[in-house]
Design a protein around this motif. Structure first.
Motif, short mmCIF file in Angstrom:
data_model
loop_
_atom_site.label_atom_id
_atom_site.label_comp_id
_atom_site.label_asym_id
_atom_site.label_seq_id
_atom_site.Cartn_x
_atom_site.Cartn_y
_atom_site.Cartn_z
N LYS A 37 -0.37 8.12 -15.78
CA LYS A 37 -0.17 9.08 -14.69
C LYS A 37 -0.50 8.39 -13.37
N ARG A 38 0.50 8.26 -12.51
CA ARG A 38 0.29 7.63 -11.21
C ARG A 38 -0.08 8.69 -10.17
N LYS A 39 -0.96 8.32 -9.27
CA LYS A 39 -1.32 9.23 -8.20
C LYS A 39 -0.39 9.02 -7.01
N THR A 40 -0.01 10.11 -6.36
CA THR A 40 0.94 10.05 -5.25
C THR A 40 0.26 10.09 -3.89
N ASN A 45 8.90 9.67 -1.94
CA ASN A 45 9.42 8.32 -2.16
C ASN A 45 9.65 7.54 -0.86
N LYS A 46 9.51 8.22 0.28
CA LYS A 46 9.62 7.52 1.57
C LYS A 46 8.23 7.20 2.14
#
Length: 284
Positions: A37-40, A45-46
């Protein structure tokens, strides 16, 4: 589970109230049922911040939960109850066909309901016994029963009542539809072919905890947010003014959209399924 109150041995301990998780599984999750699980940080996406107040937090692995419960007619055994950092409820590891995680058998995670213990048997079918952890179609569940993990479309997986302590009550049937009452007070129709699990969701004391320090919220990935009334007019519509002000009559977001109770739901195709809105005034 009970709540733990701590002695004020430091400012961070004063007022600290947490859920006692001593009865849960001590080890890690089943590796085959987890994924990275990646943290945002609240960025898209920009790289632009699209959700404020999100950053940091402890590293987590996502547990794959069986929300659909479509393994019909196969009895499972509760192997253990676990903590899940991705949700407020606890989760239960179910072993099917006499298998277990240690032996490499067929296993799955489900949301653990209240009063579900290690060693209990659970089953999902079109119609089965009304006991915590069993799943069946809404149309087969007796009126008045408390359920959770309720589907809104047959086969899509549970969407309603998945958070700690929540539940939905079956209040009636009508021409292939089932009437349910949600925690918010809303009453609505749901297709009788949708699955639901018996019982209320575990960890009802989650709402009674007190984190006692800002750092504990940072561990959860939550950043502090500055109140609009504490900002300057250039930064927020509530900002500025002489002395301390309340921010005006109509609360808005930093971008001027009404907030704090303003209706935002429009042109929803499912409005026809709502019998009584959660906004309807309570009688008596």
């Amino acid at each position: 589970m009970a709540l733990k109150h701590y002695n004020p041995t430091s400012p961070a301990r004063r007022g600290l109230i947490l859920v006692d998780r001593s009865g849960l599984h001590k080890g890690g999750p089943v590796k085959a049922l987890t994924e990275g699980k990646r943290k945002t940080g609240g960025r898209n996406n920009k790289g632009h911040v699209t959700s404020r107040g999100i950053a940091g937090g402890h590293k987590q692995r996502y547990r794959i939960i069986d929300f659909k419960r479509r393994n019909w007619g196969v009895e499972g055994t509760v192997e253990r109850i676990e903590y899940d950092p991705n949700r407020t409820a606890f989760i239960a590891l179910i072993g099917y066909n006499g298998g277990s995680a240690a032996e490499g058998g067929e296993v799955a995670y489900i949301i653990a309901p209240q009063r579900l213990a290690v060693g209990d048997k659970v089953i999902a079918d079109k119609k089965t016994d009304v006991k915590p952890g069993n799943a069946m179609e809404l149309g087969q569940i007796p009126v008045g029963t408390i359920v959770h993990n309720v589907e809104m479309k047959p086969g899509k997986g549970g969407q309603l009542a998945r958070s700690a302590g929540t539940y939905v009550q079956v209040v009636g049937r009508d021409k292939g539809m089932v009437m349910v009452r949600l925690n918010s007070g809303e009453q609505r129709y749901i297709h009788a072919g949708c699955m639901a699990t018996i019982g209320a969701v575990s960890n009802p004391d989650n709402g009674n905890t007190n984190l006692a320090k800002a750092g504990r919220n940072r561990w959860l990935g939550k950043r502090p947010l500055t109140r609009g009334v504490a900002k300057n007019p250039v930064d927020h519509p509530h900002g500025g003014g002489e002395g301390r002000t309340s921010g005006g009559r109509h609360p808005v977001t930093p971008w001027g959209k009404p907030t704090k109770g303003a209706r935002t739901r429009h042109n929803k195709s499912t409005d026809k399924m709502i019998i009584r809105s959660r906004h309807a005034k309570k009688k008596g």
